[in-house]
Design a protein around this motif. Structure first.
Motif, mmCIF file in Angstrom:
data_model
loop_
_atom_site.group_PDB
_atom_site.id
_atom_site.type_symbol
_atom_site.label_atom_id
_atom_site.label_comp_id
_atom_site.label_asym_id
_atom_site.label_seq_id
_atom_site.Cartn_x
_atom_site.Cartn_y
_atom_site.Cartn_z
ATOM 1 N N GLY A 111 -3.673 4.924 0.378
ATOM 2 C CA GLY A 111 -3.965 3.545 0.685
ATOM 3 C C GLY A 111 -4.537 3.044 0.111
ATOM 4 O O GLY A 111 -4.792 1.944 -0.440
ATOM 5 N N CYS B 181 -3.596 0.795 -3.878
ATOM 6 C CA CYS B 181 -2.681 -0.693 -3.578
ATOM 7 C C CYS B 181 -2.023 -0.945 -4.845
ATOM 8 O O CYS B 181 -2.203 -0.688 -6.305
ATOM 9 C CB CYS B 181 -3.419 -2.079 -3.228
ATOM 10 S SG CYS B 181 -3.849 -2.347 -1.426
ATOM 11 N N LYS C 2 0.557 -1.311 -0.085
ATOM 12 C CA LYS C 2 0.214 -0.129 -0.278
ATOM 13 C C LYS C 2 1.035 1.318 -0.145
ATOM 14 O O LYS C 2 1.518 1.866 0.364
ATOM 15 C CB LYS C 2 -0.989 0.063 0.813
ATOM 16 C CG LYS C 2 -2.508 -1.094 0.908
ATOM 17 C CD LYS C 2 -3.443 -0.275 1.497
ATOM 18 C CE LYS C 2 -4.084 -0.994 1.818
ATOM 19 N NZ LYS C 2 -4.472 -2.069 2.962
ATOM 20 N N ASP C 3 0.403 2.470 -0.482
ATOM 21 C CA ASP C 3 0.758 3.494 -0.714
ATOM 22 C C ASP C 3 0.517 4.437 0.780
ATOM 23 O O ASP C 3 -0.510 4.316 0.995
ATOM 24 C CB ASP C 3 0.456 4.737 -2.256
ATOM 25 C CG ASP C 3 0.469 6.048 -1.433
ATOM 26 O OD1 ASP C 3 2.221 5.897 -1.797
ATOM 27 O OD2 ASP C 3 0.425 6.594 -2.002
ATOM 28 N N PRO C 4 1.275 4.399 1.708
ATOM 29 C CA PRO C 4 0.672 5.371 2.825
ATOM 30 C C PRO C 4 0.049 6.497 2.804
ATOM 31 O O PRO C 4 -0.879 6.782 3.328
ATOM 32 C CB PRO C 4 1.973 5.398 3.607
ATOM 33 C CG PRO C 4 3.048 5.187 2.933
ATOM 34 C CD PRO C 4 2.808 4.528 1.260
ATOM 35 N N LEU C 5 0.015 7.213 1.612
ATOM 36 C CA LEU C 5 -0.614 8.506 1.333
ATOM 37 C C LEU C 5 -1.547 8.806 1.128
ATOM 38 O O LEU C 5 -2.804 9.339 1.321
ATOM 39 C CB LEU C 5 0.109 9.348 0.914
ATOM 40 C CG LEU C 5 1.336 10.425 1.221
ATOM 41 C CD1 LEU C 5 2.089 11.164 -0.029
ATOM 42 C CD2 LEU C 5 0.892 11.123 2.672
#
Ligand SMILES: *[C@@H]1O[C@H](CO)[C@@H](O)[C@H](O)[C@H]1NC(C)=O
Ligand SMILES: *[C@@H]1O[C@H](CO)[C@@H](O)[C@H](O)[C@H]1NC(C)=O
Ligand SMILES: *[C@@H]1O[C@H](CO)[C@@H](O)[C@H](O)[C@H]1NC(C)=O
Ligand SMILES: *[C@@H]1O[C@H](CO)[C@@H](O)[C@H](O)[C@H]1NC(C)=O
Length: 465
Positions: free
Chosen positions: A425, A427, A420-423
């Motif tokens: 969210g 996938c 996941k991209d943390p910024l």
């Protein structure tokens, strides 16, 4: 005896990959064209295809996560392509970052009877392990504690058989990692395939970012590219390179297996199975089947003469997604060390002089068209150099067409729920742009098929499962 001898010569011939082999077109693609310094050759068949039946011998491939894969096709190609691009299409998607999405597999082998874990690599041909008392360097010439190089245990004390005088092996990976040491003979057994008196390397000097698990590498590439050299360490050059018979070829020549191996990446566990001499002896439903020519892609590092790679490659008929089919022919490397599929530019009608790749964005490619077909659409995130979509997005149907057969990828496999991209969210999407090539069919493809590498018949076969 004579028949036996000529059979061995033939086998030697198949692996010798003489330059004479492989002219002309294969599946409509002109093999004489090089692609970003990568050359292609049609491998030469020396016998009829081996009938596909369950193998008696197999090895489990153990997935190693969390290590940027310096040895995968993506990273090897990424380095070649890291020349100053004239425009963005000439680069791979950010390959530095692609390392985050790489997978490596370890295989357990007996080294003179000692069980060791080796990295499994279809891109190189040498088999080596690290030697007790080796020197661990930090790349700047400073020696460090052995632990800093991140090898597993146990290390190997010496060759079971003799050492070869005045010969050493030297491998440099584009990551800067470097391995050298003496060569000699040891007995190597992997998954019940026993090879006596195999020429191997023992690394006594390494600059290495290991995984604290494996102690070396098992190279299963076409053996055009072994890395043994006469002369001083550091003076490696094409003129003092001397090729030798690597493990897989020895196993075939010693009669341990038919000239075939096959790979299945298992879905839920991300583990895999390598079957020696046949199909994986596991419970699976043989689906559709296709056979195609085996092409060898050779990658020669220009700066470092001792860095060479060779990849098993095929030329699919095309790619299908949603209702669209693109049948432009390109070579695709089949690589277990690469997680995603890396796709070519898109062939579009030449309208109003707009570029052939029909996109206006820098990374316009098949990958972009497929990203657009997610619902909702996937977006390109520069910081990752890859496409991401809301984790509950519906992926399009996607298939690789090989010899007229559509190999569909399970839509669920087209997104990584755990990347996941943390910024945002979002996938990660399993389809990426391969820039100006070559292109790669990675684990996302291999999870949906059994891939048979018939090196004797110079053929690759696929079964859907
Ligand atoms: C590629 O990724 C690396 C590491 O995250 C980053 O430093 C670099 O700026 C990225 N390059 C591009 C073109 O996005
Ligand atoms: C490694 O082995 C080579 C022989 O191939 C030898 O010349 C060299 O001194 C050894 N290096 C170390 C660090 O032991
Ligand atoms: C390997 O172990 C060392 C120290 O024990 C640690 O610093 C390093 O992060 C580990 N590497 C990996 C890839 O786990
Ligand atoms: C794999 O996981 C899926 C769902 O996550 C499940 O339906 C399937 O039965 C699992 N297969 C195996 C072989 O465990």
């Amino acid at each position: 005896m004579k028949a036996m001898y000529s059979f061995l010569c033939l086998l030697g011939g198949v692996f010798a990959l003489a330059a004479a082999v492989g002219e002309g077109k294969t599946n409509g693609y002109d093999l004489s064209k090089t692609m970003n310094g990568v050359t292609f050759q049609r491998a030469k068949a020396v016998r009829e295809p081996t009938p596909d039946r369950p193998a008696l011998r197999f090895s489990r491939l153990h997935n190693i996560k969390g290590k940027a894969g310096a040895y995968s096709a993506t990273s090897a190609l990424g380095r070649v392509l890291r020349t100053p691009p004239s425009h963005h299409e000439h680069t791979y998607q950010n390959v530095t970052r692609a390392g985050e999405f790489s997978t490596q597999y370890a295989i357990q082998c007996g080294w003179d009877g000692v069980p060791v874990w080796l990295l499994f690599d279809t891109g190189s041909s040498d088999t080596w392990a690290v030697q007790t008392g080796f020197e661990c360097d930090d790349g700047w010439g400073d020696e460090h504690d052995e632990g800093a190089c991140g090898f597993g245990k146990p290390l190997i004390d010496g060759f079971g058989d003799d050492t070869i005088q005045d010969l050493h092996f030297s491998l440099k990976y584009g990551s800067g990692e470097k391995i050298t040491g003496p060569m000699g003979y040891s007995d190597i057994a992997c998954g019940g395939v026993f090879v006596s008196h195999q020429q191997v390397g023992l690394a006594n000097y390494t600059y290495w970012h290991g995984n604290n698990f494996t102690v070396g590498m098992l190279g299963l590439a076409y053996p055009s590219i072994t890395s043994a050299f006469y002369g001083e360490i550091g003076s490696e050059a094409p003129w003092n390179a001397i090729s030798y018979t690597p493990f897989l070829t020895s196993a075939i020549m010693q009669g341990a297996i038919d000239p075939v191996f096959s790979v299945a990446i298992l879905k839920n566990s991300s583990e895999g199975m390598l079957a020696w001499g046949g199909l994986p002896p596991m419970d699976w439903q043989r689906g559709e089947f296709a056979a195609t020519d085996l092409i060898i892609a050779n990658l020669i590092g220009q700066a470092e003469t001792s860095w060479r790679y060779s990849f098993y490659t095929i030329i699919p008929d095309g790619i299908k997604w949603g209702q669209t089919t693109d049948t432009t022919k390109f070579p695709y490397i089949v690589d277990t060390g690469t997680t995603m599929n890396y796709l070519p530019p898109r062939k579009c009608p030449l309208l109003l002089g707009v570029s052939e790749t029909c996109g206006l964005t820098p990374h316009a490619a098949l990958a972009e068209a497929i990203a657009m077909a997610f619902q909702p659409r996937a977006v390109y995130l520069y910081q990752w150099g890859s496409y991401f979509a809301p984790c509950d997005a519906v992926p399009p149907r996607f298939a690789v067409i090989i010899s007229g057969v559509e190999f569909w990828i399970n839509p669920a496999d087209l997104m990584y729920q755990d990347l996941k991209d943390p910024l945002t969210g979002y996938c990660a999407v399993a389809i990426a742009s391969g820039g100006s090539g070559p292109y790669i069919l990675g684990d996302v493809f291999l999870q949906n098929v059994v891939a048979v590498f018939d090196v004797g018949a110079a053929q690759m076969r696929f079964y859907s499962r």
